[in-house]
Design an enzyme around this catalytic site. Sequence first.
Site, PDB file in Angstrom:
ATOM      1  N   GLY A  45       0.837  -1.191   0.000  1.00  0.00           N
ATOM      2  CA  GLY A  45       0.000   0.000   0.000  1.00  0.00           C
ATOM      3  C   GLY A  45       0.873   1.241   0.000  1.00  0.00           C
ATOM      4  O   GLY A  45       1.986   1.222   0.539  1.00  0.00           O
ATOM      5  N   GLN A  50       3.007   9.887   1.149  1.00  0.00           N
ATOM      6  CA  GLN A  50       4.285   9.175   1.266  1.00  0.00           C
ATOM      7  C   GLN A  50       5.222   9.451   0.109  1.00  0.00           C
ATOM      8  O   GLN A  50       6.410   9.129   0.183  1.00  0.00           O
ATOM      9  CB  GLN A  50       4.050   7.660   1.359  1.00  0.00           C
ATOM     10  CG  GLN A  50       3.416   7.214   2.670  1.00  0.00           C
ATOM     11  CD  GLN A  50       3.268   5.715   2.706  1.00  0.00           C
ATOM     12  OE1 GLN A  50       2.327   5.169   2.154  1.00  0.00           O
ATOM     13  NE2 GLN A  50       4.213   5.030   3.324  1.00  0.00           N
ATOM     14  N   CYS A  91       5.814  -0.087   7.411  1.00  0.00           N
ATOM     15  CA  CYS A  91       5.444   1.060   6.588  1.00  0.00           C
ATOM     16  C   CYS A  91       6.661   1.454   5.768  1.00  0.00           C
ATOM     17  O   CYS A  91       7.773   1.489   6.296  1.00  0.00           O
ATOM     18  CB  CYS A  91       5.026   2.212   7.504  1.00  0.00           C
ATOM     19  SG  CYS A  91       4.611   3.732   6.630  1.00  0.00           S
ATOM     20  N   LEU A  92       6.448   1.760   4.495  1.00  0.00           N
ATOM     21  CA  LEU A  92       7.582   2.140   3.649  1.00  0.00           C
ATOM     22  C   LEU A  92       8.236   3.425   4.152  1.00  0.00           C
ATOM     23  O   LEU A  92       9.406   3.667   3.866  1.00  0.00           O
ATOM     24  CB  LEU A  92       7.131   2.304   2.193  1.00  0.00           C
ATOM     25  CG  LEU A  92       6.634   1.013   1.512  1.00  0.00           C
ATOM     26  CD1 LEU A  92       6.139   1.317   0.103  1.00  0.00           C
ATOM     27  CD2 LEU A  92       7.729  -0.049   1.474  1.00  0.00           C
ATOM     28  N   HIS A 133      -4.409   1.609   7.506  1.00  0.00           N
ATOM     29  CA  HIS A 133      -3.072   2.214   7.569  1.00  0.00           C
ATOM     30  C   HIS A 133      -2.955   3.360   6.550  1.00  0.00           C
ATOM     31  O   HIS A 133      -2.484   4.453   6.885  1.00  0.00           O
ATOM     32  CB  HIS A 133      -2.030   1.113   7.302  1.00  0.00           C
ATOM     33  CG  HIS A 133      -0.614   1.570   7.320  1.00  0.00           C
ATOM     34  ND1 HIS A 133       0.290   1.172   8.281  1.00  0.00           N
ATOM     35  CD2 HIS A 133       0.075   2.390   6.491  1.00  0.00           C
ATOM     36  CE1 HIS A 133       1.451   1.742   8.035  1.00  0.00           C
ATOM     37  NE2 HIS A 133       1.367   2.488   6.952  1.00  0.00           N
ATOM     38  N   GLU A 134      -3.400   3.108   5.322  1.00  0.00           N
ATOM     39  CA  GLU A 134      -3.285   4.143   4.279  1.00  0.00           C
ATOM     40  C   GLU A 134      -4.256   5.300   4.539  1.00  0.00           C
ATOM     41  O   GLU A 134      -3.925   6.461   4.284  1.00  0.00           O
ATOM     42  CB  GLU A 134      -3.514   3.558   2.881  1.00  0.00           C
ATOM     43  CG  GLU A 134      -2.613   2.383   2.489  1.00  0.00           C
ATOM     44  CD  GLU A 134      -1.130   2.615   2.736  1.00  0.00           C
ATOM     45  OE1 GLU A 134      -0.669   3.772   2.687  1.00  0.00           O
ATOM     46  OE2 GLU A 134      -0.415   1.628   2.994  1.00  0.00           O
ATOM     47  N   HIS A 137      -2.648   7.678   6.767  1.00  0.00           N
ATOM     48  CA  HIS A 137      -1.685   8.556   6.081  1.00  0.00           C
ATOM     49  C   HIS A 137      -2.380   9.794   5.501  1.00  0.00           C
ATOM     50  O   HIS A 137      -1.819  10.882   5.493  1.00  0.00           O
ATOM     51  CB  HIS A 137      -0.972   7.819   4.947  1.00  0.00           C
ATOM     52  CG  HIS A 137       0.209   7.001   5.382  1.00  0.00           C
ATOM     53  ND1 HIS A 137       1.268   7.535   6.092  1.00  0.00           N
ATOM     54  CD2 HIS A 137       0.517   5.693   5.199  1.00  0.00           C
ATOM     55  CE1 HIS A 137       2.166   6.585   6.320  1.00  0.00           C
ATOM     56  NE2 HIS A 137       1.737   5.452   5.793  1.00  0.00           N
TER      57      HIS A 137
HETATM   58 ZN    ZN Z   1       2.620   3.627   5.853  1.00  0.00          ZN
END
Ligand code: ZN
Length: 168
Positions: A45, A50, A91-92, A133-134, A137
Amino acid sequence: TLLEIRKFGDPVLQRPAKPVEKIDEKLLRLIAAMFRTMYAEPGIGLAAPQVGVSQRLMVLDVAPEGQSRPLVMINPFFVEKKGKIRSEEGCLSFPGIQVTVPRAARVKVSGINERGLPVTVEAEGLLSRCLQHEMDHLDGVVMIDRLRLPQRLKALWDIRQRKKAGLW
Ligand code: ZN
């Protein structure tokens, strides 16, 4: 080309994103680049903040390796949240960090897709967690914001160590 993934500490990750106003060529190019970047990492995701774009847009693909089920959500919102579950997340924007985050067990999320059509997704398991999660963000919330203070401090300490070691 791939987009640069912003890491925790970048203010764009802590700022609520603005609604997407129109789906044009530029947005479609951004979506394509977000998918390329997410698959290259690899990740399941990616939210626009991000990659430094403060807009309410996310791409997801939780299909097992070798399969593909790309999902685009523009201006998404929760229709329903049910149950509670805690599980590990990464998380990236937090390379090398894993934390156990409390989430709703099942969610229903609506939004529009890249063709401007309404989409509703009902999910549990990995997709449910990834959607939540997204969505966070897009509100300027990162996964460690969901932790109790001791776990949050532990995560911040781990991040500091990784920075010192040049791993951030
Ligand atoms: Zn993330």
